[in-house]
Each structure stands twice: as structure tokens, then as C-alpha cells.
Motif scaffolding. Structure first.
Motif, PDB file in Angstrom:
ATOM      1  N   GLY A 173       0.780  -1.232   0.000  1.00  0.00           N
ATOM      2  CA  GLY A 173       0.000   0.000   0.000  1.00  0.00           C
ATOM      3  C   GLY A 173       0.806   1.273   0.000  1.00  0.00           C
ATOM      4  O   GLY A 173       0.255   2.350  -0.205  1.00  0.00           O
ATOM      5  N   THR A 174       2.125   1.232   0.244  1.00  0.00           N
ATOM      6  CA  THR A 174       2.924   2.447   0.175  1.00  0.00           C
ATOM      7  C   THR A 174       3.413   2.641  -1.256  1.00  0.00           C
ATOM      8  O   THR A 174       3.709   1.679  -1.960  1.00  0.00           O
ATOM      9  N   ASP A 175       3.525   3.901  -1.667  1.00  0.00           N
ATOM     10  CA  ASP A 175       3.867   4.181  -3.053  1.00  0.00           C
ATOM     11  C   ASP A 175       5.261   3.687  -3.411  1.00  0.00           C
ATOM     12  O   ASP A 175       5.500   3.203  -4.520  1.00  0.00           O
ATOM     13  N   ALA A 176       6.218   3.833  -2.472  1.00  0.00           N
ATOM     14  CA  ALA A 176       7.588   3.408  -2.765  1.00  0.00           C
ATOM     15  C   ALA A 176       7.661   1.904  -2.997  1.00  0.00           C
ATOM     16  O   ALA A 176       8.316   1.431  -3.933  1.00  0.00           O
ATOM     17  N   LEU A 177       6.976   1.129  -2.161  1.00  0.00           N
ATOM     18  CA  LEU A 177       6.994  -0.318  -2.321  1.00  0.00           C
ATOM     19  C   LEU A 177       6.127  -0.755  -3.487  1.00  0.00           C
ATOM     20  O   LEU A 177       6.355  -1.825  -4.067  1.00  0.00           O
ATOM     21  N   LEU A 178       5.151   0.061  -3.855  1.00  0.00           N
ATOM     22  CA  LEU A 178       4.393  -0.224  -5.069  1.00  0.00           C
ATOM     23  C   LEU A 178       5.301  -0.101  -6.287  1.00  0.00           C
ATOM     24  O   LEU A 178       5.219  -0.901  -7.227  1.00  0.00           O
ATOM     25  N   GLY A 179       6.196   0.886  -6.254  1.00  0.00           N
ATOM     26  CA  GLY A 179       7.179   1.010  -7.328  1.00  0.00           C
ATOM     27  C   GLY A 179       8.105  -0.188  -7.366  1.00  0.00           C
ATOM     28  O   GLY A 179       8.461  -0.687  -8.444  1.00  0.00           O
ATOM     29  N   LEU A 180       8.499  -0.690  -6.187  1.00  0.00           N
ATOM     30  CA  LEU A 180       9.333  -1.886  -6.125  1.00  0.00           C
ATOM     31  C   LEU A 180       8.588  -3.096  -6.676  1.00  0.00           C
ATOM     32  O   LEU A 180       9.179  -3.946  -7.355  1.00  0.00           O
ATOM     33  N   ALA A 181       7.284  -3.171  -6.397  1.00  0.00           N
ATOM     34  CA  ALA A 181       6.490  -4.287  -6.891  1.00  0.00           C
ATOM     35  C   ALA A 181       6.423  -4.301  -8.412  1.00  0.00           C
ATOM     36  O   ALA A 181       6.246  -5.370  -9.023  1.00  0.00           O
ATOM     37  N   PHE A 182       6.562  -3.140  -9.036  1.00  0.00           N
ATOM     38  CA  PHE A 182       6.581  -3.076 -10.505  1.00  0.00           C
ATOM     39  C   PHE A 182       7.988  -3.294 -11.060  1.00  0.00           C
ATOM     40  O   PHE A 182       8.207  -4.133 -11.943  1.00  0.00           O
ATOM     41  N   TRP A 183       8.962  -2.541 -10.514  1.00  0.00           N
ATOM     42  CA  TRP A 183      10.306  -2.585 -11.075  1.00  0.00           C
ATOM     43  C   TRP A 183      11.069  -3.834 -10.669  1.00  0.00           C
ATOM     44  O   TRP A 183      12.009  -4.252 -11.384  1.00  0.00           O
ATOM     45  N   GLY A 184      10.702  -4.469  -9.567  1.00  0.00           N
ATOM     46  CA  GLY A 184      11.362  -5.714  -9.190  1.00  0.00           C
ATOM     47  C   GLY A 184      11.169  -6.798 -10.236  1.00  0.00           C
ATOM     48  O   GLY A 184      12.157  -7.369 -10.738  1.00  0.00           O
ATOM     49  N   PRO A 185       9.918  -7.125 -10.603  1.00  0.00           N
ATOM     50  CA  PRO A 185       9.722  -8.103 -11.676  1.00  0.00           C
ATOM     51  C   PRO A 185      10.344  -7.669 -13.001  1.00  0.00           C
ATOM     52  O   PRO A 185      10.828  -8.516 -13.762  1.00  0.00           O
ATOM     53  N   VAL A 186      10.336  -6.359 -13.279  1.00  0.00           N
ATOM     54  CA  VAL A 186      10.983  -5.881 -14.510  1.00  0.00           C
ATOM     55  C   VAL A 186      12.473  -6.196 -14.476  1.00  0.00           C
ATOM     56  O   VAL A 186      13.058  -6.644 -15.477  1.00  0.00           O
ATOM     57  N   ALA A 187      13.111  -5.973 -13.325  1.00  0.00           N
ATOM     58  CA  ALA A 187      14.542  -6.267 -13.189  1.00  0.00           C
ATOM     59  C   ALA A 187      14.815  -7.751 -13.387  1.00  0.00           C
ATOM     60  O   ALA A 187      15.752  -8.139 -14.107  1.00  0.00           O
ATOM     61  N   VAL A 188      14.004  -8.597 -12.767  1.00  0.00           N
ATOM     62  CA  VAL A 188      14.180 -10.045 -12.918  1.00  0.00           C
ATOM     63  C   VAL A 188      13.964 -10.453 -14.374  1.00  0.00           C
ATOM     64  O   VAL A 188      14.699 -11.301 -14.913  1.00  0.00           O
ATOM     65  N   ALA A 189      12.984  -9.847 -15.032  1.00  0.00           N
ATOM     66  CA  ALA A 189      12.719 -10.152 -16.438  1.00  0.00           C
ATOM     67  C   ALA A 189      13.902  -9.761 -17.318  1.00  0.00           C
ATOM     68  O   ALA A 189      14.246 -10.469 -18.276  1.00  0.00           O
ATOM     69  N   CYS A 190      14.547  -8.634 -17.003  1.00  0.00           N
ATOM     70  CA  CYS A 190      15.732  -8.218 -17.766  1.00  0.00           C
ATOM     71  C   CYS A 190      16.838  -9.261 -17.630  1.00  0.00           C
ATOM     72  O   CYS A 190      17.503  -9.606 -18.616  1.00  0.00           O
TER      73      CYS A 190
END
Length: 687
Positions: free
Chosen positions: A315-332
Motif C-alpha cells: 500500500g505504500t507508493d515506494a513499495l508499489l514502485g518496487l512491486a513493478f520494477w522488481g519483476p521488470v529487473a528479474v525479467a531483464c
């Protein structure tokens, strides 16, 4: 091996894929030039919680704290004439600087019944005697000057609309002219500036060091420079692609996202190592290795992505960003493995390599356990039962200084302030207008005077007449005032909670309880961090269930999925047990590490189950074959990943080594349970 080199008719495909990978890398490097760093620690708590909504409402009304600066002024003795004169001049220079609304200092404490500063009330008295009187006037004075008169705190309150960091640009010139005083910034803005500087340094030091460590350890394992290039280059490309994508998107690197490059590096390196081991096995070859192992590598990437994506439920915006960019990083990282590894394996792989089963000896305890599976399972069950009482028992904790190394100059200053009780105004008492009329009036004076006795106002006795109050402390609608309360920036949750209770009790005794409320950054942290940590714990369980479903589908067995998930969760249970036993709190960094480490720890389990699925024969033969084929690369990849995360030790950000330490612990615990318990569990269940 004939498969290690491409036939002429397929070479054009290799060159095309290589050219595409080079193009992606070049574009990523170009985009990485625009990568920015942002260390908004309070922003990590932004979201829809009631605590943050209250804080946002306070900021809308007052705008206090966001751009303020706290300065620690030190001298051998502030009662020295030269030092005291320099302090007076510094405060005057600050007060008349553009962007500064008020300076809360030892000159803000008034003498009784007048507005004259207490420190100046008796100009004929020696300075030492005046400081003694000042320090004896109450807790507000003691929060501004140390008992030995060697330090004072100045809280520089920014004018409305001043951008964060703007006041810091004034400080070098002012502090240089403040000799013989030593002046240092120590407030939240200083903490965030140091974190930003540390993050920039980490990207130039920690990630390259992790790459170098992985390469050196990988070379030790395979003893071939060409082979290590085959395993390392895809991981390096994955890191470059991710950082380039961040740069192109304009997304700033924060303390959470800063962990992802190292994570991508070690995950991709582990996948390429499993692929390389398989491709060198007798009768396997590269094509077959890709067919059989790449799906498992996809599964390990998927589980890590699910673990990171689970933070979207916090629910926090910073961790919401992590929830998006984390999978993106793993996908890269996974995309780089898929695209770059086959090319390099065909172009660079040697025909002969040293024995790749150098870690076969590490499997002897696991093979011994298979001879007595009941004993191994019983030991595992006892370990789990020992961990159960500590689940969800580690108390949440938080401090702005959590990300600052104690050995750094700022860290030393924060420790000193904590020891001396010097406080920065990160907490405010909001006092509602008494008569419902905008602005100050005689009716407001008694209430303000009562609150000022408890908090800190600098407005003196106000029992008669209209009180005087700095404009900056008044709400935009002039229907409330915010009086600063001075508490140390790094106050521990228990101590801060006790301070809050005492403050609220004192306000209630004055009859102003219903007319006042507390607000500010420190209160936000105190209220929201426990909620956030609890939500991060929930995200761990969400990740656990998601990974359970994924493994069940891939293995076509709910029983195996439950076994695999339970075994992979044991390291996380061990971490929380260690926290409870040692009395350490559950910080957001640790809660973050728990979920990420689980996503990584389950990787070994997936590779073992993949080998089990492909093996032939009866149960005993399949377990033995899975252990023989998956065991050595599991040991090798754990060694590489843990040593890669060891690079976080040199991070300038204090929270990153903590993150790395918990991940390393989880990796080795995962290897232990995967080799010690999982084979025996499978043998008992499937027999």
C-alpha cells in the motif's frame, strides 16, 4: 561436443541475435546516463494509511518539516566569548537568509514573563552562569544545548514553498564564516542527502564489485576464462538493461530499487551456471540443456518476480514502485540469459573443461540422509516446531538513521545527539484556535501558554494580551498553530512511544487534550512503520501462496509443491527466530529481505524438482539422479550468489549490508534444507 558450435547455416542467426543484444546494451548504457537517485525516506511510507493521510493533512495546513534543516553546532565551550559571539552571528545570518522563516535555537527560549531570550536576560552575568540557568529551565533547553556546553542544535525552518534541499545551498558559505564553530547538517534532509550520495557510490562500487566477485568465483569453479565469460556476460547485460530502462523511464533509484542490480546479477549468474553445468554433462549438449534447464530457470525467475511483486499489496507508493520494477529487473536478467547465453556458449565454449563435479563431496551428508530418511525428516520437523513460537513475534522498528552508517560523520553526529538528548523538531503539537476566529486573540493566550509549557514555543508568558507567534507556525487558514517538540532524530520506537504518552498525558492534564493533536515526520514513522511491516509480512505470505501455486502447476503435484514451499520457507522462519532471540526489531529492510530471500531460496528447490521430474527409474534412482545432477550446481550457485551479495558489505548505505547479510544467511539455509531434508521428504512421500 558437436553442439557447442553452430552449423554454418545457423551462424547468421547467432550474429543477428548478437547484434540485437549489442544494440540493446548500447541503448541501455545510453539511457543509464540519465539515471537519477532519490532518497525520500519518508516517501517510503506514502500511501492510504490513516497515519499518512493525517500527516498529509498536516503538511497541507502548515508545510512544516519537509524542507527544514537541523544544524549541530559544536565548540570546546559555547560559553567562551568568541564561540558565543560566532553562534549569535550564525543565527542572525540564518534568520535573514532567503528561504528561512524561523530559527529555533537557544535564543528561542524566553525568560519568564517576558519575550527576552533567557540566555540574554541577565547580560551582566558570566556566560557560564547564564548557560547554567538556561539548562536548568527545562527539557526544551536541554534539547537545544548539551550539558557540557560543547554543542547546540539549531532547527532552521524553511519558508513556505521552499523546495527540499534549497536551504542546504546556503550552508557552506554560512558555516565557513562561523569559525571557530564546527557546524554540520544533521536533520532529515541531511540524512536523505547522504543516502543519495551513498546510492550513487554504491552503483559505482557495489554492483561492479559483485560482478567481479562472481566472475572470480565462477572462474575458480570452471577454471576457464571463456566459460566464465559465457556465464557472466548475460548477467552483466541483464544489469545494464535494467539500469538503462530505469534511466529511459525517468524513474529515480531509491534505497529499495538500489538492491535490484545486485539481485539481477546473482540470479542471472546462477541460472547461467545451471545451464552451463547441464550443457557439459555427458550426452547432454547445449540444445538439450536449454530445453531441460531453461524452463526451470524461467520458474526461478518467476518465483523471484512473484516475491517482489507481492509488495504491491503493502500500500505504500515506494513499495508499489518496487512491486513493478522488481519483476521488470528479474525479467531483464532472464531475457539476457535467454538471448546471450546460447550465443556465447556456441561461440566460446571449450571442448574440454576440468571436472565440474568438484562440489560432489558436499552431497555426502545428503546421501547419508537418504539412507535414513525418517531421521532426516524428524530432525526437520523438530527444527520447524522450534521456529513456530517465534513467528510474527519480532517487533517492528524504524529510524531515519537506519540507512546511515554509524561510522560516517553524520552517523557519529546522530549517535552523539541521541546520547546528549539533543532534538530536532520533527514532531509538532497542533493547537486549534480557541475562539473560532482566524488569527491570534486574547482568548487563545491561556491555551497556548499551557501547551508551550509542555512542548516548545518560544512565546513566553501569555496570560494577558494577544500572544505573539511567528507567522510560519500558523496554519494557512490561521485557525491553528503548530508548536515544535524537540526530540532526537534517531529515537528508538520504545523511547519515542514513552515520550508520546508523557506528552499526551501532560496535554490532557492542562485541559487542552481535545484542542490539540500531534503531527510530524517522527509520528508518521511511529504510526505507519508497524502497519507497513505488518503488510510486508502479509506480502510474504501472499508470495508463499503464489509460489506454491506456480510450483504445483509446474510439477503437476500439490504434495511436492507444499513440500518445496515449506522447505524454502524454513530459512525465513530461522531469520525471525534469530531476531526474537537476540531482541532485534523487524525493520522494513529486514521485512523486505525476508520476502526477497524467500523468492531466491526457492530457486534451488525448483532446480532439484526439475531434475527429479526428468529423472528415470524408481523413486530411489530418481532422487539419487536428481541429487547428482542438481546438487553440484546448487552448491556452486549458492557460493556465487552469497559471495556476490557479500559485496554489499562495502555499501555506504547502512541498510544494504543488512539486506545482504539476511539474503546470504537465507541462501545457505536454503541449500542446507534442500540437500538435507527435501530428498528424504520426496523419498518418503513418493515411496
Amino acid at each position: 561436443m558437436s553442439e557447442t558450435r553452430a552449423a554454418p547455416r545457423h551462424r547468421w542467426r547467432l550474429w543477428l541475435a548478437g547484434a540485437f543484444a549489442l544494440l540493446l546494451t548500447a541503448v541501455a548504457i545510453w539511457g543509464a546516463r540519465d539515471l537519477e537517485v532519490e532518497a525520500d525516506v519518508i516517501g517510503a511510507l506514502e500511501g492510504n494509511s490513516q497515519g499518512f493521510l493525517d500527516y498529509a493533512r498536516f503538511q497541507d495546513r502548515f508545510g512544516l518539516g519537509v524542507s527544514d534543516e537541523a544544524l549541530l553546532v559544536r565548540a570546546p565551550d559555547l560559553a567562551d566569548e568568541d564561540a558565543f559571539a560566532a553562534l549569535e552571528n550564525l543565527i542572525l545570518d540564518l534568520q535573514f537568509s532567503d528561504g528561512v522563516a524561523e530559527v529555533v535555537s537557544l535564543f528561542s527560549i524566553p525568560a519568564e514573563g517576558v519575550t527576552t531570550p533567557l540566555i540574554l536576560a541577565d547580560p551582566d552575568a558570566p556566560l557560564a552562569a547564564r548557560f547554567e540557568t538556561f539548562l536548568g529551565s527545562g527539557s526544551a533547553a536541554q534539547a537545544l544545548v548539551s550539558d557540557d556546553r560543547s554543542a547546540a542544535l539549531l532547527h532552521v525552518i524553511a519558508a513556505e514553498g521552499v523546495a527540499p534541499g534549497a536551504l542546504a545551498e546556503l550552508l557552506p558559505e554560512l558555516t565557513a564564516a562561523a569559525a571557530p564553530l564546527d557546524v554540520r547538517a544533521v536533520g532529515q534532509q541531511a540524512v536523505e542527502r547522504q543516502i543519495s550520495t551513498s546510492l550513487i557510490r554504491d552503483q559505482a562500487v557495489v554492483t561492479p564489485l559483485a560482478v567481479l566477485i562472481c566472475i572470480l568465483v565462477g572462474w575458480y569453479i570452471v577454471r576457464s576464462f571463456r566459460a566464465i565469460l559465457v556465464c557472466a556476460v548475460p548477467a552483466i547485460c541483464g544489469v545494464l538493461w535494467f539500469t538503462g530502462l530505469l534511466g529511459w523511464s525517468g524513474r529515480a533509484l531509491d534505497p529499495w530499487l538500489a538492491t535490484l542490480p545486485t539481485l539481477v546479477m546473482v540470479l542471472a549468474f546462477a541460472d547461467t551456471l545451471h545451464l552451463f553445468y547441464a550443457s557439459r554433462e555427458r550426452g547432454m549438449g547445449l540444445d538439450r540443456a536449454l530445453r531441460e534447464v531453461l524452463p526451470a530457470a524461467f520458474m526461478t525467475s518467476l518465483t523471484s518476480a512473484l516475491a517482489l511483486g507481492s509488495f504491491g499489496f503493502v500500500g505504500t507508493d515506494a513499495l508499489l514502485g518496487l512491486a513493478f520494477w522488481g519483476p521488470v529487473a528479474v525479467a531483464c536478467g532472464f531475457a539476457a540469459v535467454c538471448l546471450v547465453f546460447p550465443i556465447l556458449a556456441r561461440l566460446l565454449a571449450q571442448e574440454a573443461l576440468p571436472d565440474l563435479r568438484r562440489f560432489d563431496g558436499a552431497l555426502r551428508p545428503a546421501r547419508a540422509g537418504l539412507r535414513r530418511p525418517g531421521l532426516a525428516v524428524a530432525l526437520g520437523a523438530l527444527v520447524v516446531l522450534a521456529f513456530v513460537p517465534t513467528l510474527n513475534r519480532a517487533a517492528p522498528t524504524f529510524s531515519l538513521s537506519e540507512h546511515v552508517r554509524d561510522a560516517s560523520p553524520l552517523g557519529q553526529d546522530l549517535i552523539y545527539m541521541e546520547a546528549e538528548g539533543l532534538g530536532s523538531a520533527s514532531l509538532f503539537v497542533v493547537v486549534d484556535d480557541a475562539d473560532g476566529t482566524p488569527g491570534l486573540s486574547e482568548a487563545d493566550a491561556p491555551g497556548l501558554a499551557a501547551v508551550a509549557e509542555i512542548a516548545f514555543s518560544g512565546i513566553g508568558e501569555m496570560s494577558e494580551g494577544t500572544p505573539q507567534m511567528p507567522e510560519r507556525f500558523q496554519a494557512e487558514d490561521r485557525m491553528a498553530l503548530a508548536l515544535p517538540v524537540l526530540l532526537p532524530l534517531g529515537t528508538e520506537p520504545e523511547q519515542f512511544g514513552a515520550e508520546l504518552e508523557a506528552l499526551e498525558a501532560a496535554l490532557s492534564e492542562t485541559g487542552m487534550g481535545e484542542m490539540t493533536e500531534l503531527a510530524g515526520q517522527s509520528l508518521l514513522s511511529h504510526e505507519v512503520v508497524p502497519e507497513t511491516v505488518a503488510s510486508m509480512r502479509q506480502s510474504f505470505y501472499i508470495a508463499l501462496l503464489a509460489i506454491l501455486a506456480v510450483v504445483a502447476i509446474s510439477q503437476r503435484s500439490l504434495v511436492l509443491a507444499m513440500l518445496a514451499t515449506g522447505v524454502s520457507a524454513m530459512p525465513m522462519m530461522a531469520i525471525e527466530a534469530a531476531l526474537v532471540v537476540t531482541g532485534q526489531g523487524m525493520t522494513m529492510t529486514v521485512a523486505f529481505a525476508l520476502t526477497v530471500a524467500f523468492g531466491i531460496a526457492v530457486d534451488d528447490t525448483i532446480h532439484f524438482l526439475n531434475r527429479w521430474r526428468l529423472a528415470k527409474g524408481d523413486v530411489d534412482a530418481r532422487v539419487a539422479e536428481a541429487l547428482a545432477h542438481a546438487g553440484p550446481p546448487m552448491v556452486a550457485s549458492t557460493l556465487i550468489m552469497s559471495l556476490g551479495f557479500l559485496a554489499t558489505v562495502v555499501s555506504a548505505t547502512a541498510s544494504l549490508p543488512v539486506f545482504g547479510a539476511f539474503v546470504i544467511f537465507s541462501l545457505w539455509m536454503a541449500l542446507l534444507v534442500d540437500l538435507g531434508f527435501l530428498p528424504s521428504l520426496i523419498r518418503m512421500v513418493k515411496r
